[in-house]
Design an enzyme around this catalytic site. Structure first.
Site, PDB file in Angstrom:
ATOM      1  N   MET A 309       0.832  -1.197   0.000  1.00  0.00           N
ATOM      2  CA  MET A 309       0.000   0.000   0.000  1.00  0.00           C
ATOM      3  C   MET A 309       0.876   1.260   0.000  1.00  0.00           C
ATOM      4  SD  MET A 309      -2.736   0.901   2.940  1.00  0.00           S
ATOM      5  CE  MET A 309      -3.535   2.494   3.036  1.00  0.00           C
ATOM      6  N   GLN A 312       2.341   1.891  -3.422  1.00  0.00           N
ATOM      7  CA  GLN A 312       1.356   2.503  -4.309  1.00  0.00           C
ATOM      8  C   GLN A 312       1.192   3.987  -3.991  1.00  0.00           C
ATOM      9  OE1 GLN A 312      -0.304   1.811  -6.967  1.00  0.00           O
ATOM     10  NE2 GLN A 312      -1.702   3.562  -6.945  1.00  0.00           N
ATOM     11  N   GLU A 313       1.251   4.335  -2.708  1.00  0.00           N
ATOM     12  CA  GLU A 313       1.053   5.723  -2.292  1.00  0.00           C
ATOM     13  C   GLU A 313       2.248   6.612  -2.655  1.00  0.00           C
ATOM     14  OE1 GLU A 313      -1.398   7.303  -1.189  1.00  0.00           O
ATOM     15  OE2 GLU A 313      -2.820   5.903  -0.316  1.00  0.00           O
ATOM     16  N   SER A 314       3.463   6.142  -2.354  1.00  0.00           N
ATOM     17  CA  SER A 314       4.628   7.035  -2.429  1.00  0.00           C
ATOM     18  C   SER A 314       5.862   6.444  -3.082  1.00  0.00           C
ATOM     19  CB  SER A 314       5.011   7.466  -1.009  1.00  0.00           C
ATOM     20  OG  SER A 314       5.444   6.331  -0.258  1.00  0.00           O
ATOM     21  N   TYR A 439      -6.230   1.867  -7.806  1.00  0.00           N
ATOM     22  CA  TYR A 439      -5.470   1.866  -6.554  1.00  0.00           C
ATOM     23  C   TYR A 439      -5.484   0.486  -5.905  1.00  0.00           C
ATOM     24  CZ  TYR A 439      -4.406   3.354  -1.708  1.00  0.00           C
ATOM     25  OH  TYR A 439      -3.878   3.509  -0.444  1.00  0.00           O
TER      26      TYR A 439
END
Length: 479
Positions: A309, A312-314, A439
């Protein structure tokens, strides 16, 4: 007094009806024998053969797993009997035991070919796959059969051998080898290792394998989509087959088949070579800096899901910042960070702790009736688009007659939150719901790849023997 017919009671009545019909049919014959379904019910066990593999059956961290295993377990539960799985290493073994009636059916991602249909009776189709010629990325791209100049190896007794035999009539120079010792996954790994030049595999297995080995490239399609179904012995009567038809009809109508297919294949339909390569490199070069933080703050979560996760975010950049103002490894908004007690979103540990706490809170807010893994997917979507917009999508799903508790149905409605005719009827209005779907899909792919990479590392680590162990014990442990 009215009698309430629950889905469980209705299901039992259907099975009893099939049994009664089978008994009536048998009584009309000259030599009455027990029906195939009656034998299963009397035995109390459904005997199912399968193959070891990613899409069929394997032992995971929590026990038996696999698309075919879950389908078979569902059929056993539908009949009210126990499931006994017989996993084989080769198709020839499984076919033999099916013909000898040692099995009630064979659930092994079998494509229905004319040659197989002559030997076995197939149940209702539940998937379609195509056959792909696979080679290693960077080698000469074979675009058709006449371009094959190297060594082609396929699984013995597979549908791929049937296809090649047909193609050989058009291309007499076509030749190949068949392997009984390696399955389709192993052959693809052998192509990557340059032991062989080509192999043939089914599209669903390839989709999963490319998340682990992005170097696997598709040359061309040998066979257009073929039906996938369970096989049964042709000598059996119709009773078990009828129950099978009813079971798959129930799966289709309830949406459970679509949900199960989404669980195993829904996130790997699209493949991005560059993205997969970059992720694998980041696992080697960047993840070690933050791994202990993910492990330490995972709580009830799998730390690898939290890490996926965060990627995917950063992309595991603690200084990351988006145009909307979210920042840090877990891309927290300023209000959310304050609620979670995060004083600096750029502090890696605080960001991971806050993101983990927030995701676990979202999971708790998902209705209890929604089961894993859908529960996780809903929470991830809410992390991205907000719980209110997720609920709007679930309302739209229910309005359109689909199941608001299944991710496979809700993810089709999330993109509708960008369309005025839909979002003007919702409580929270416009949202970029399509981005939430992407996402969740990306996180699932990263997670699967990370789990596999970790398993490979564990296998490669040498086993150490405690110094206090006696000499004879040390010798035994190194055998």
């Amino acid at each position: 007094m009215a009698v309430l017919l629950t889905p469980q009671i209705i299901r039992k009545l259907k099975v009893l009806f099939v049994v009664a019909a089978a008994v009536l049919l048998a009584s009309c014959q000259r030599a009455p024998t027990q029906s195939s379904l009656g034998l299963v019910l009397e035995r109390g066990v459904l005997k199912v053969g399968t193959l070891y593999g990613l899409t069929t059956y394997y032992t995971g961290a929590s026990g038996p797993e696999g698309f075919e295993y879950e389908l078979a377990k569902g059929f056993a539960d539908y009949l009210g009997v126990k499931l006994e799985i017989f996993p084989y290493y080769s198709l020839s073994q499984s076919f033999y035991h099916l013909e000898q009636q040692n099995l009630d059916l064979l659930a092994a991602e079998l494509t229905v070919t004319a040659q197989r249909a002559e030997r076995f009776r197939f149940g209702p189709p539940y998937q379609q796959v195509s056959q792909k010629l696979v080679y290693k990325q960077g080698k000469i791209w074979p675009r058709e059969v006449s371009d094959l100049t190297g060594q082609l190896v396929v699984v013995a007794d597979s549908s791929h051998t049937d296809t090649l035999s047909q193609l050989q009539q058009q291309y007499p120079e076509l030749n190949w080898q068949e392997s009984s010792d390696m399955d389709s996954e192993e052959l693809m790994e052998a192509v990557i290792a340059e032991q062989y030049d080509y192999t043939i595999t089914d599209s669903n297995i390839l989709a999963l394998m490319r998340r682990r080995h992005p170097e696997l490239a598709i040359g061309f399609t040998l066979q257009e989509p073929q039906r996938v179904a369970w096989a049964m012995n042709k000598q059996l009567d119709d009773s078990l087959f009828s129950a099978l038809l009813d079971y798959f009809s129930t799966l289709h109508q309830s949406g459970r088949l679509a949900a199960l297919e989404d669980k195993y294949f829904g996130h790997v339909r699209q493949f991005n070579y560059v993205d997969t390569r970059l992720f694998i490199q980041a696992v080697d070069n960047v993840l070690p800096r933050f791994r202990k933080l993910f492990e330490g703050h995972a709580g009830s979560l799998d730390w690898r899901l939290l890490a996926a996760m965060s990627y995917q975010e950063s992309h595991w950049d603690p200084k990351a910042k988006s145009p909307t103002g979210v920042r840090g490894l877990m891309m927290l908004t300023l209000p959310t960070a304050k609620d979670l007690g995060v004083t600096s979103r750029l502090d890696a540990e605080q960001s991971i702790r806050g993101g983990s706490k927030y995701l676990q809170e979202l999971i708790r807010r998902v209705p209890d009736r929604i089961r894993d893994p859908d529960r996780i997917w809903f929470a991830l979507a809410a992390y991205n688009v907000g719980m209110g917009h997720l609920e709007d999508a679930r309302v739209l799903t229910e309005r359109q007659g689909a199941n608001p508790d299944l991710w496979v149905d809700v993810k089709l409605r999330l993109p509708m939150l960008r369309q005025k005719k839909h979002y003007k009827t919702t409580k929270y209005g416009y949202a970029r719901g399509d981005e939430a779907v992407t996402y969740v899909s990306n996180i699932r792919r990263y997670y699967d790849t990370l789990v596999w990479l970790e398993e490979q590392r564990e296998k490669q680590q040498p086993q150490t023997v405690p110094e206090s162990a006696p000499d004879d014990e040390k010798l035994q442990s190194t055998d």
